[in-house]
Structures are given as structure tokens and as C-alpha cells.
Design a protein around this motif. Sequence first.
Motif, mmCIF file in Angstrom:
data_model
loop_
_atom_site.group_PDB
_atom_site.id
_atom_site.type_symbol
_atom_site.label_atom_id
_atom_site.label_comp_id
_atom_site.label_asym_id
_atom_site.label_seq_id
_atom_site.Cartn_x
_atom_site.Cartn_y
_atom_site.Cartn_z
ATOM 1 N N SER A 148 -3.959 -1.923 7.673
ATOM 2 C CA SER A 148 -2.856 -2.361 6.821
ATOM 3 C C SER A 148 -2.158 -3.563 7.463
ATOM 4 O O SER A 148 -1.989 -3.616 8.679
ATOM 5 C CB SER A 148 -1.854 -1.220 6.622
ATOM 6 O OG SER A 148 -2.457 -0.121 5.972
ATOM 7 N N THR B 200 -8.375 -9.028 9.128
ATOM 8 C CA THR B 200 -7.073 -8.745 8.505
ATOM 9 C C THR B 200 -5.963 -9.555 9.155
ATOM 10 O O THR B 200 -4.796 -9.157 9.140
ATOM 11 C CB THR B 200 -6.741 -7.236 8.586
ATOM 12 O OG1 THR B 200 -6.807 -6.808 9.957
ATOM 13 C CG2 THR B 200 -7.716 -6.427 7.756
ATOM 14 N N SER C 94 -3.645 -3.662 0.935
ATOM 15 C CA SER C 94 -3.472 -3.287 2.343
ATOM 16 C C SER C 94 -2.158 -3.818 2.919
ATOM 17 O O SER C 94 -1.954 -3.770 4.125
ATOM 18 C CB SER C 94 -4.648 -3.815 3.176
ATOM 19 O OG SER C 94 -4.694 -5.237 3.110
ATOM 20 N N THR D 96 0.835 -1.179 0.000
ATOM 21 C CA THR D 96 0.000 0.000 0.000
ATOM 22 C C THR D 96 0.882 1.245 0.000
ATOM 23 O O THR D 96 2.057 1.184 0.389
ATOM 24 C CB THR D 96 -0.918 0.026 1.240
ATOM 25 O OG1 THR D 96 -1.751 1.167 1.186
ATOM 26 C CG2 THR D 96 -0.103 0.071 2.525
#
Length: 582
Positions: free
Chosen positions: A93, A262, A273, A86
Motif C-alpha cells: 500500500s 510501488t 493501493s 484502499t
Amino acid sequence: MAGFLLGPTFQPPSGLLNSLDVRAVTANLSTSLIQAINHGHSSYGDFAADSSSISITALSTQDDQNSPLFDFHFSSPSLNQSAGSTKTVTNTSMYRIGSISKIFTVYTLLVNYGWEHWNDCIMEYLPELQDAADLNHDPSVAHVDWSKITIGDLASQLSGIGRDYSYGDLASLDIPWTEAGLPPLSPDDVPQCGGNASMPPCNRDEYFHGLLGRAPVFAPQTTPVYSNTAFRLLGYIIQAISGTRLDKLLQSSVLRPLNLTTTTYAIPTDRGSWVIPNGESGWYQDTGDETPTAGIYSSSSDLAKFGRDILLSTQLSPIETRRWMKPSSHTSGLSLSVGSPWEILRSKSKITHGRTIDLYTKSGSIGQYNSLLVISQDYGVALSIMTAGPSSAAVIEVASEMVLQTLIPTLEDQTLYEACKSLCGTYQSSDPSKNSSLTLSMDTNGLQVERWINRGVDFLAVIQAYASQTGSPFIHMILQTTNLEYPPNIQGKDVTSRRVAYRAIFEKDMSDSTGQHRIVDQSARQWSSVDTPMYGEIAYDDFVIYFDHSGVAFAIEPRVMRETLYKVDGGAGNSPHSTQVI
């Protein structure tokens, strides 16, 4: 101090996000981090963060999960977008978290099986070990006695086995080591697998073939030895117990129920990400069967949410959580103990002074990634710090100090404020003729009994006189929660409220008039004085506090007096002074 003796002194503070003081401090912290990045240094050392990305997220158990207590991110200009990184780092992230993976591995075991298998011998689940050398016929120190190692030993770093097999072995590097004075090796002694940048990960057969040739480091339960091998074996064991691959069990029993979207066991498939620094970052490094020890990916948001869910006992029961969050052994450092697999840091609530607090942490490092998870039971806060880049090791060390040294005193102040707002004040008997009252106040030591009159007698003076006669004079009578709580039965009235048990800690003056350093800490004996002395089989230190539906105390019961006192000033909330409490 009270926290040193029994654990958290108060309930975690509520409404941290709405505290003007906390918001001001976190805003200043963000400014300090930006200044340190711009200048390349801080008061804690060099801070060459321009080459490393940073994500820091803190969540409170008392606040909305979507509104972090603190959220800071820095996107390095050196992010490798051509590799899939990213450009702008946020709290979703994804980083590699290295050895924080160990927490997920142990948690998966506990969520599915509790402590059922904790004391099982690992040989029951690893057939490769059953063919290992039998120490009854080999008295040398060259072989591990696998029959003496339990699953709990692996999880708590007390197995005594080595850190790794092959991973990081210098012999696998293309360097003329013989010219440096090391002896030549036969091809059989040079690992052909390992999972680092130069070699593929070892499969199970290769791994055990090499591992069984390694000598033990210590006998089991001697002292903690950091071991990645222990958690690789633990991954195999969980699979053997469950009959399911660990990645699938982790996904079905932990990641999906906790909505950790995530966090992944394998290299993520969706770009957009990822946080990938330039150079040999380690992002695409295949850790194979080492994933239970160091291979998981996550974000600062997910990691903080995971820590908060641990504090909230979202999946484990409260008692299972408390059992897990305990030290298993100590290290050579006075401020560091080891759990399963916690790295437990001891500090002061005001950094250089104040009460003792415990931070349950786990650090992780792989490639150019360094990360830290910090969980505070005292304050009900989970903090994740993630860095990625060539300077990430130094950056996370400085960033951790900056964040913790700023947040801990602030959270302590807020905790004291919240506790006093609820508890401070004077409590009196509903029968004025008894002349019985008790006053609670707050200072840096905690919630203290400032004044205690019973039937016209200064009972604090009575306790002090008794303590002086027994050689144990005290300067503060501090109240501390016990994790014992139950709803009250208020006769004739339906009140949504609860009762919480407290114990008094009689804090002594720790100053030494001789000026000599003492080996025996004078506060160390305080833990043995809890629940004493007694009068009619109830201890002087036994209190129950009644809270209304808004969390404000309205009554206190010094149980030794066989009477309940009701708040007459110092706080709002329901105060049913005329209601008998059973």
C-alpha cells in the motif's frame, strides 16, 4: 566498545527468518502493537492509532526478499475510500514518504556519478545564482555567498542556507497577524506561491526570485541546518549534470533496476493501493519542484527493499556505500549525527547497555503522513515504518520505540549466537610439539580471545603484562571484522572458502573507582591503539580467519606468530588440519 571504534563487529546474522527466538519475538511485538492500538496507549506514551493507518516492514540482507523479517499493518477505520484509498493496508500500500525523498535524490546522484561532482561549486550548475549579490562588494550578512557552497554541502545539510523559501510562511495564511503584534507587510513581501494547501508550488523563476532575497543561516560547513531548499537545488543540479529530468533519471537508474514498483515520483495513477486518511490528508498535494526534497510516494515493502539494497551495495560498490554511510557532522544531541542526508542515531545493543551501534535513518513528514527508514549495518536489517492519519506524528514516535527496543536486543542476541556458532572453539597447531593453541568464546562484549598459548607460553598474560607496564591494562581481547576479505590458496586442495581479516580490540575496564563523572570517555582512546604494538612489522592484533563453504571457521592465523591454527572443537565444517595454508 568494538562497534564504537570501527563499525560492525560481525558479519550480519544469517537465517533470521528461521530463528525460533526471532520469530517468537516478532510475534510478541505484533501482539504488543495490537494491544497498544486497542488501549490507545503504550509504555512510551499515548497511542491513538485508531485514526491512523500503520505499515511496518523489516527485511534482512540474509533472507529472501519476499519473506520479511517483520511485517505488521493496521488499517484505520478512518480511511477515505471515496478519495481513492484502499480499505485494507498491506506492505504494498502506498503512502507519501515526505523527506525520505531526500535519500532517493542523493542515491540517484551517486548511482549515476559517484563522487565526481561532490566538491563542485553549485554555481556551476545554477545560472540563477551567478546573478546573485557578490559578497566581495557586499560585506553584510543579508546575502548567501553561493560561491562557497558545494554539491556535497547541499547533500549533507552543511550549506548554511535556510530551511525553505515560502513554504510555511505565516504571511501567506489568512490570519490578522498585525493584531498579534507583527508589523504590516507590503504585497511584495508576501509569498504568492509555496506548494502548501493554500498556495500552488513555486515555479523555478518564482522560487529563485524569492530565495535570493533570503539571508543565510550560517556560513557553509559551520553546523548542520535542516534545509528543504538544499535538496530542491540538488534536484535542479542533477538535471543540469545529466541533461535529463530527475523523475526520468530516478525511474531509469534506480526504481526500475531495483524493481521498486510501488515507488513513484508523481501522484500514482492506479487506484487500489493508496492509503488516504480522512480530512486534508496531503495525498493530492502537488509538490512541484519540491519533489526531490519531500514529494515521493512509496510502500513499506519498497522502502525496506530500498534500504536492504543499500546495505547489499546492489548498485553502488561496497566502498562507495561505506563512504556514503558516514556522519558528516554532529548535532547538539549526543546521540544524533548527520550524514548525506542520514540522521544517524547512536544507541546501545541492549538499549541501556552493551556495545555502541549506529542506526542510519531518515524521517519524513508531509500532510498527515509520517514515515521512517532505519538501516542497520551491524545487523544487516532495513526497517520501514509508515503512518497516515491525524495522529500519525505521535503514532510513529511510539511505534518506532516499540519496534526498535524490541528488535535491537533480539538481533544482537542472534548476531552473537550466529557468530559463536561459526567461530567459537579451540584452534591448535598441526604440530603438537609446538604446544600452540587459541580459544575463541562469546559473551555480551562480543567475540573474544579467551585463551592464547604460543609455544607453551600464556601469550595473553604476556600482552597483559606489556599493557600494564604502558598504563593500558585490558579486561577483554575482542575480535572485530575489517571489511578485508580474499579467497585463500589452499595448497593441493580445491576448497571453496574465504579468508577474512580481523583486528583485536583491547577493551579496558571503564568503571571509575572515584565515582566521578568524566568528560573524557575512557574508551575514546581505544581507536588510536589499533595496529600496535608490532613485532617484526606485524601487529599483535592482526588475525586472519578461514571459513569453509558453509561459513564455518576452520582455521585462524594470528599473523604475529607466523603460524596457522586449526579448529579442533566447538564447530562443524571443513577442518583440513593437515593441509598447509599459504
